[in-house]
Write a protein that holds these residues in place. Sequence first.
Motif: not given
Length: 349
Positions: A38-46
């Motif tokens: 999930d690119p949006t979750v990955n962005r949030l985690e970063e």
Amino acid sequence: MHTDNVIDLRSDTVTQPTPDMRRAMAEAVVGDDVFGEDPTVNRLEERVAALLGKEAALYVPSGTMGNLIAVLSHCGRGDEMILGDKAHIFLYEQGGAAALGGVQPHTVPNQPDGTLDLDQVRDSIRSDNDHFPVTRLIALENTQNRCGGRVLRPAYVDAAGALAHEHNLSLHVDGARLWNAAVALGVPPARLVAVADSVNVCFSKGLGAPVGSAVAGNRDFVRRARRMRKQVGGGMRQAGILAAACLVALDEMVDRLAEDHANARRLAVGLAAIDGIVLDPATIETNIVFFDVVHPGVTAPQLAAALAGRGVLMSAANAQRLRAVANYHITAADVDTALGAVAEVIRRA
Ligand code: TLP
């Protein structure tokens, strides 16, 4: 004011997502987050990892699950964690770490300023002895909810971390309201958790996102936490819908916490001026106000019920103590209305 004309001071968890959040949620690019896609979750985690100065972060459904996953990632069955007797993990998480992970809580008293006395913490660390459980973890809470949203200073957290590491223990920070602490002190959130091995932060309290928290730490911790999240049923699929709101929360909702802090202070000063209400406004550092009703004619639950009848919601913590939490929907005028309602109920009691 809340959408339904109620002045809801029960918690900052009652905050509703903003129009910007709802738009971002509708437009979020998503994938299967259990596959890590999930690119949006990955962005949030970063983003969270960077904000906290950690190698990695993991999106989880709630603060309770974030704390549980962190504790279980540090401790095995029969191990001990040292934490405050007013810690959310100890008081309000159903003893999840004990129930699900066999982790024994070893409490030391929280001081009124939210800290743990580090000498008492040192004395609580078990020595190597066949009779004793193994101490693995020290957990702090910043801001400290039950002590009235008190802020732990960076130097104190650093000292707690040094003590933990001297004894080969990990340090966890329950930073459900770390954003409030950072705004109150005017320091970056990373400064408050520089020595922490794990941190839990929430998006669905003062920041107003509908769902979610994150745990952060080094890559090895986050790898273990990710496995643990799946084990406790917290692996979510197209969670980017939710993470999108959290990204907006980080962009738009952190700096404005200062307004909540000012409203909490306004409330505290007003309450302290009412006969029969006891608190020290000088202790209000963030958005949480605990106060005592010392009046023969009214208990805290009775005051809460009478206020609810007047459209003002606060929670009774026990027979004489109430909690009010400033949040996104509360204006200075709402605070004044709430103060008027408290004064009227007390006058009639
Ligand atoms: N706190 C809630 C209630 O559970 C008491 C509130 O209204 O303040 N850590 C801290 C310090 C918290 O205050 C909370 C929630 C949590 C963890 C748990 O977060 P959630 O509710 O997302 O599981």
